[in-house]
Scaffold this motif. Structure first.
Motif, PDB file in Angstrom:
ATOM      1  N   GLY A 159       0.811  -1.210   0.000  1.00 52.33           N
ATOM      2  CA  GLY A 159       0.000   0.000   0.000  1.00 52.33           C
ATOM      3  C   GLY A 159       0.845   1.262   0.000  1.00 52.33           C
ATOM      4  N   MET A 160       1.962   1.248   0.732  1.00 51.88           N
ATOM      5  CA  MET A 160       2.865   2.400   0.752  1.00 51.88           C
ATOM      6  C   MET A 160       3.435   2.662  -0.634  1.00 51.88           C
ATOM      7  SD  MET A 160       4.799   1.526   4.351  1.00 51.88           S
ATOM      8  CE  MET A 160       6.217   2.539   3.934  1.00 51.88           C
ATOM      9  N   LEU A 161       3.835   1.600  -1.324  1.00 52.39           N
ATOM     10  CA  LEU A 161       4.334   1.778  -2.685  1.00 52.39           C
ATOM     11  C   LEU A 161       3.239   2.272  -3.622  1.00 52.39           C
ATOM     12  CD1 LEU A 161       6.661  -1.313  -3.297  1.00 52.39           C
ATOM     13  CD2 LEU A 161       7.328   1.074  -3.069  1.00 52.39           C
ATOM     14  N   ALA A 162       2.047   1.733  -3.444  1.00 51.31           N
ATOM     15  CA  ALA A 162       0.937   2.155  -4.297  1.00 51.31           C
ATOM     16  C   ALA A 162       0.641   3.637  -4.139  1.00 51.31           C
ATOM     17  CB  ALA A 162      -0.308   1.326  -3.982  1.00 51.31           C
ATOM     18  N   ASP A 163       0.887   4.183  -2.957  1.00 48.73           N
ATOM     19  CA  ASP A 163       0.686   5.620  -2.745  1.00 48.73           C
ATOM     20  C   ASP A 163       1.589   6.458  -3.647  1.00 48.73           C
ATOM     21  OD1 ASP A 163      -1.317   5.488  -0.888  1.00 48.73           O
ATOM     22  OD2 ASP A 163      -0.003   5.659   0.851  1.00 48.73           O
TER      23      ASP A 163
END
Length: 218
Positions: A159-163
């Motif tokens: 999720g952090m990367l997707a941000d």
């Protein structure tokens, strides 16, 4: 034409109309936000508002329909993970899928947030989670994933990367690959060889600009 064929045709037409509404809403909501009216969507499609209302009586119902549509895509992508034999590569593929989904469906996050507030009972954990959890445990047993990692850690990192997909190009092509490499390093056991980080890091001036002005809005 038989009676049964005549009965099936409206159903096919109705499903086609529903899909057209959802596909158009996905594009418009991504560009203009989630508060575009049903009347506007119907006009864009050359479709009577009564037809739109039959499928989605309110905009909230349309958002729920989009949420379910997005969940189906996530589930299908998760099914593909089962064909990857190596457990570590299965985890990496999940992380990459998560990032790619955010790139392909930029409005999904905003829809998910709205549905969580409006229809909390409709929010569910994807079956993909169990696939990833199994891969994490297999990787830990094989020594390819650090022993103290949990599936929730993997999901959070994804999720952090997707941000980061909201960072505009050309900076995204620098920031995202480097952060991905660091995330993958974090999953590896201590002592595992680490490849060099890709690309050249952005400067602090560029990073400050990104933080304040250069983010796309979902």
């Amino acid at each position: 034409m038989t009676t049964s064929a005549r009965q099936r045709r409206p159903r096919r037409d109705a499903l086609a109309n529903r899909d057209r509404i959802l596909e158009h809403a996905e594009r418009v909501f991504a560009e203009e936000g989630l508060d575009v009216s049903l009347h506007r969507l119907g006009e864009d499609l050359g479709m009577g508002i009564g037809t739109v209302y039959r499928h989605f009586p309110t905009r909230n119902d349309l958002l729920l329909g989009l949420y379910h549509r997005f969940q189906e895509r996530v589930d299908e992508a998760g099914d593909a993970l089962t064909g990857i034999e190596d457990s570590y590569e299965r985890v990496v593929a999940f992380i990459d899928q998560t990032v790619q989904f955010s790139l392909d469906v930029p409005v999904a996050r905003a829809v998910g947030v709205r549905v969580q507030r409006l229809f909390p009972s409709e929010v569910r954990v994807s079956p993909t989670a169990s696939v990833v959890a199994q891969a994490v445990e297999e990787g830990k047993a094989a020594g390819t994933i650090r022993a103290d990692v949990d599936v929730t850690d993997v999901a959070s990192l994804a999720g952090m990367l997707a941000d980061l997909v909201w960072v505009r190009e050309p900076e995204r092509s620098v920031v995202l690959p480097r952060m991905r490499a660091l995330v993958l390093d974090a999953l590896r056991p201590e002592g595992t060889p680490r490849p060099d980080l890709p690309a050249t890091p952005v400067s602090m001036t560029e990073l400050t600009r990104l933080a304040h002005r250069n983010r796309m809005q979902p």
